[in-house]
Design a protein around this motif. Structure first.
Motif, PDB file in Angstrom:
ATOM      1  N   UNK A 196       0.435  -0.846   0.164  1.00 34.11           N
ATOM      2  CA  UNK A 196       0.088   0.249   0.448  1.00 34.11           C
ATOM      3  C   UNK A 196       0.828   1.441   0.158  1.00 34.11           C
ATOM      4  N   UNK A 197       0.005   2.669   0.159  1.00 33.86           N
ATOM      5  CA  UNK A 197       1.164   3.713   0.311  1.00 33.86           C
ATOM      6  C   UNK A 197       1.728   3.987   1.353  1.00 33.86           C
ATOM      7  N   UNK A 198       1.504   3.555   2.503  1.00 35.02           N
ATOM      8  CA  UNK A 198       1.650   3.100   3.632  1.00 35.02           C
ATOM      9  C   UNK A 198       3.078   2.966   3.543  1.00 35.02           C
ATOM     10  N   UNK A 199       3.382   1.563   3.549  1.00 39.46           N
ATOM     11  CA  UNK A 199       3.979   0.118   2.978  1.00 39.46           C
ATOM     12  C   UNK A 199       5.065   0.825   2.145  1.00 39.46           C
ATOM     13  N   UNK A 200       4.577   0.951   0.885  1.00 41.53           N
ATOM     14  CA  UNK A 200       5.856   2.556   0.017  1.00 41.53           C
ATOM     15  C   UNK A 200       6.399   3.258   0.727  1.00 41.53           C
ATOM     16  N   UNK A 201       6.292   3.947   0.708  1.00 45.43           N
ATOM     17  CA  UNK A 201       6.806   5.575   1.629  1.00 45.43           C
ATOM     18  C   UNK A 201       6.942   4.964   2.808  1.00 45.43           C
ATOM     19  N   UNK A 202       7.530   3.949   3.813  1.00 53.57           N
ATOM     20  CA  UNK A 202       8.683   3.176   4.191  1.00 53.57           C
ATOM     21  C   UNK A 202       9.310   2.739   4.267  1.00 53.57           C
ATOM     22  N   UNK A 217       5.969   2.934  10.476  1.00 60.84           N
ATOM     23  CA  UNK A 217       6.264   1.835   9.607  1.00 60.84           C
ATOM     24  C   UNK A 217       8.284   1.919   9.588  1.00 60.84           C
ATOM     25  N   UNK A 218       8.564   2.998   9.036  1.00 63.15           N
ATOM     26  CA  UNK A 218      10.427   3.886   8.845  1.00 63.15           C
ATOM     27  C   UNK A 218      11.056   3.240   9.944  1.00 63.15           C
TER      28      UNK A 218
END
Length: 612
Positions: A229-235, A395-396
Motif C-alpha cells: 500500500x501507500x504507507x508501506x511504499x513510503x516507509x 513503519x519506517x
C-alpha cells in the motif's frame, strides 16, 4: 500363448504407479533434501573462505581442525547466534555478538531458493523448454506449501544441529540460547518467503497476518491485489534514503580521515593475506556501518563501548579501541561542529520523500486522469493523508529499530560490552523526524496536486471553446458559399495585384476573395467578374454592388465563372485554411500606401489586359 496374451492385457502401466508415488512423498522428501543441501552449501562456503585465509596466513595459530571449528562458528554467527570467546587474557569467557549483516545474505538466499524449488517440484527448470505445453507451464505447483516448507526447515535444522555441536569444541563456542532461537527463526522466515514466491506472491497470507490491524489501516499497508500500500511504499522509501544517507556519511568520513584509515590498516597486520582478511571483514560490516551512519544522522548516534557515545552534538569514543579502518573514520572526541550538524540533512530528505510518496498516492488520479474504461479515483481527504503519513513514519521507525538491534552487539566484557546504536532510541528519533516533517509535507503536496490542475482548467476550457466557435463559423461560411481564403505570401500578393488591375481599389478597405479563383480559370486569384463594380461597405471592406445597371443580380465573387473548366481540388490549400484562423491582410496596415499600379492610366495609354 493365450495366457501370455491375457497377462499382457492385464498388466498395468507403470506410469500411474510412479505418479501416485510422486504425489504421496516427493514433496516432503524434496524439501528435506533441499534444506539439507542449502545448509551444506552455506557451511562449505564458509569453510572454503576460512581455509583459504588459514593457508595463506604465515603464522597460523591452530591446525586445520581449528579452522573448521571457526568456519562452523562463523556460519552460526551469520544467522544471528551469539558466540563466546574462551581464549581471553583474563581467562573469563567474553561474548561476541556483533554480527556482520552481509554474512546473513548467503543463508537467506540458499533457504529461499531451496523452498521455492521444493514447492515447484523442479518445474522452474522446465520453463526454459520451448517445446513444453503451455498448460503445464501455467499450472499451479503440485506440492503443498505446508509440506514443502516443513521439509525445507527440518532438513536445514538437521544439518545446523550437528554443526552447532561441532563448533562447541572450538575456541568460539556458540551460545545455545541464541543458537536455538536465531537459526530456526531464519530458516522459518526464509523458507516461508520462498514458498510464497513459488505460489506467485499471493496477498491472502499477508492479509491474514495483518488481520489484527484496523480496517482503515490495512489498505494502506497492503492493497487488495497483494501489492504494498501507500504507507508501506513510503516507509520503504524513507528507510532506503536513511540507509543510503548513512552509507554516504561513512564514505565521506573515511575520505576525510584517509590518512588515519590507511595507517590503521597497515598497523593491524603486515602480510597481504592478513590485510585481505581485514578488507573482507570491512566489506562484511558495510551494512552495519550504514545503519550506524543513519543512527548518527538521526541524532542518537551509536556506542563505541559502554558509556562512550558518538553523536552529532558530542562524541566520546572509547580510548582503548583497536586499530581498524572503519573505527578510524569515527569523529574525534569533543563537541560537534557545523560539519557534524550537517548530517541532519539525511532525515530531512527522508521525511520529504515519505511525505511526497504518500501525497502521490493520495492524489494519484487528479493530474493524470483515468485509464480507459476506468472511473476517476476520489482524492483522499487531508485527514486520511495525514494518517497515511503517520503510519508510514511508524513503519519506517520499526524497520530502523530492527536493523539497529541486528547491527550491534558486544565485542567483549566491561568496556567492550556495548557496540552499535540503541534500537529504541533510533525508533524514537525516526518517528520524531518523520512525524514532524513527513505529515505536513504529505498534506501540503496533496493540496498542491489537487489545486494546480483546477487553476489551469478555465484557461484550457476558454481556448477549447474559442477553437470550437471558430470551427463552427468556418463551416457555416462554407455552407453558404462564402468561405474566405487565408493564404498569404507571394501568391496572395499576386492575387491582390491581379484583382487591382481588373477592378481597382474601391477605397482603403480589406479585399477578401476565395482560394478557388485559380480553379475557376480566372487570374491568379479570381475575385469575380471584372465587369462588376466594387463598392465599400460600412466596415471598409470592398464588396460587389448588389444592383448593377442592368438590374440582373451580380454574381458573388466566390462563385466560379460560367463554363469554366474544373481543376482538381488541392487538399493542401484547404487543409491550410482549416488550420488557419486569420485573414489575408491581417499582417498589412488597414490603409495601405498607394502603389504605382493603383493610379489611373494616363490618357492615351491602355490598361494592361486582365485575365479572362
Amino acid at each position: 500363448m493365450a495366457v501370455v496374451i491375457e497377462m499382457t492385457a492385464r498388466r498395468r502401466s507403470p506410469a500411474p504407479l510412479l505418479t501416485r508415488m510422486h504425489d504421496r512423498s516427493p514433496g516432503l522428501v524434496d524439501g528435506l533434501m533441499g534444506g539439507a543441501l542449502a545448509a551444506g552449501l552455506g557451511l562449505a562456503s564458509f569453510a572454503v573462505l576460512v581455509m583459504l585465509l588459514w593457508i595463506s596466513s604465515p603464522y597460523p595459530d591452530s591446525g586445520p581442525g581449528g579452522a573448521m571449528h571457526v568456519a562452523a562458528a562463523l556460519w552460526l554467527l551469520a544467522h544471528g547466534a551469539e558466540l563466546v570467546r574462551t581464549d581471553t587474557l583474563s581467562g573469563v569467557p567474553a561474548p561476541l555478538g556483533l554480527r556482520p549483516l552481509l554474512l546473513l545474505a548467503l543463508p537467506v538466499w540458499l533457504l529461499h531458493r531451496a523452498a521455492r524449488d521444493a514447492t515447484d517440484g523442479g518445474g522452474g527448470d522446465e520453463d526454459d523448454d520451448f517445446g513444453e505445453d503451455t498448460e503445464a507451464v501455467a499450472s499451479p505447483p503440485l506440492v503443498s506449501p505446508r509440506i514443502a516448507w516443513t521439509g525445507v526447515v527440518l532438513g536445514y535444522l538437521a544439518v545446523a544441529a550437528p554443526a552447532a555441536l561441532y563448533a562447541a569444541g572450538g575456541v568460539l563456542r556458540p551460545s545455545w540460547v541464541w543458537t536455538g532461537v536465531c537459526v530456526p527463526l531464519v530458516a522459518v522466515v526464509a523458507a516461508g518467503v520462498g514458498v510464497w514466491s513459488a505460489y506467485g506472491r499471493p496477498g491472502r497470507p499477508l492479509r491474514r497476518l495483518l488481520g489484527l490491524l484496523p480496517g482503515g489501516v490495512r489498505p494502506l499497508v497492503l492493497r487488495p491485489d497483494g501489492r504494498p500500500g501507500v504507507a508501506a511504499r513510503a516507509a520503504v522509501s524513507g528507510a532506503v534514503v536513511l540507509l543510503g544517507g548513512g552509507a554516504l556519511l561513512v564514505v565521506a568520513s573515511m575520505v576525510g580521515h584517509g590518512a588515519a584509515t590507511q595507517a590503521s590498516l597497515l598497523r593491524l597486520t603486515e602480510g597481504w593475506s592478513g590485510r585481505f582478511a581485514v578488507l573482507l571483514l570491512c566489506a562484511a560490516l558495510v551494512p552495519n556501518a550504514a545503519v550506524w551512519g543513519a543512527a548518527y544522522a538521526l541524532g542518537p548516534g551509536f556506542a563505541l563501548g559502554a558509556g562512550h557515545t558518538v553523536a552529532p552534538l558530542a562524541s566520546a569514543p572509547a580510548p582503548s579501541l583497536p586499530p581498524f579502518p572503519l573505527l578510524a573514520a569515527v569523529p574525534e572526541a569533543g563537541k560537534g561542529a557545523p560539519v557534524h550538524w550537517a548530517a541532519a540533512v539525511v532525515p530531512v530528505v527522508a521525511a520529504v520523500v515519505v511525505g511526497w510518496t504518500v501525497a502521490t498516492g493520495a492524489a494519484a488520479k487528479e493530474r493524470g486522469g483515468t485509464k480507459p474504461g476506468g472511473a476517476r479515483a476520489a482524492v483522499w481527504s487531508a485527514g486520511r493523508t495525514a494518517r497515511a503519513a503517520a503510519l508510514a513514519s511508524l513503519l519506517c521507525a520499526a524497520v530502523l529499530a530492527g536493523l539497529a538491534a541486528m547491527s550491534g552487539g558486544p565485542m567483549g566484557s566491561a568496556v567492550l560490552s556495548r557496540f552499535g546504536p540503541v534500537w529504541w532510541q533510533v525508533a524514537a528519533a525516526t518517528l520524531a523526524w518523520l512525524g514532524l516533517l513527513a505529515i505536513p509535507t504529505a498534506v501540503g503536496v496533496r493540496a498542491w496536486r489537487c489545486r494546480s490542475p483546477r487553476a489551469e482548467e478555465p484557461r484550457i476550457g476558454k481556448q477549447r471553446d474559442e477553437a470550437a466557435e471558430g470551427a463552427q463559423g468556418r463551416r457555416r461560411l462554407r455552407k453558404h458559399g462564402r468561405d474566405r481564403f487565408t493564404r498569404t505570401g507571394v501568391a496572395g500578393m499576386a492575387g491582390v495585384t491581379g484583382a487591382a488591375e481588373g477592378t481597382g481599389w474601391a477605397g482603403g478597405g480589406e479585399v477578401r476573395g476565395r482560394a478557388g479563383g485559380d480553379e475557376a480559370g480566372g487570374g491568379v486569384w479570381d475575385l469575380g467578374d471584372p465587369g462588376v463594380a466594387w463598392g465599400t461597405d460600412n466596415g471598409g471592406r470592398t464588396r460587389p454592388d448588389a444592383s448593377p445597371a442592368d438590374g440582373t443580380p451580380s454574381p458573388h465573387p466566390s462563385d466560379p465563372a460560367p463554363n469554366a473548366p474544373r481543376v482538381p481540388h488541392e487538399p493542401g490549400l484547404r487543409d491550410q485554411d482549416r488550420e488557419s484562423d486569420f485573414g489575408l491582410f491581417d499582417f498589412l496596415p488597414s490603409d495601405p500606401a498607394p502603389e504605382p499600379y493603383d493610379a489611373e492610366a494616363p490618357p492615351g495609354r491602355s490598361c494592361p489586359p486582365h485575365a479572362p
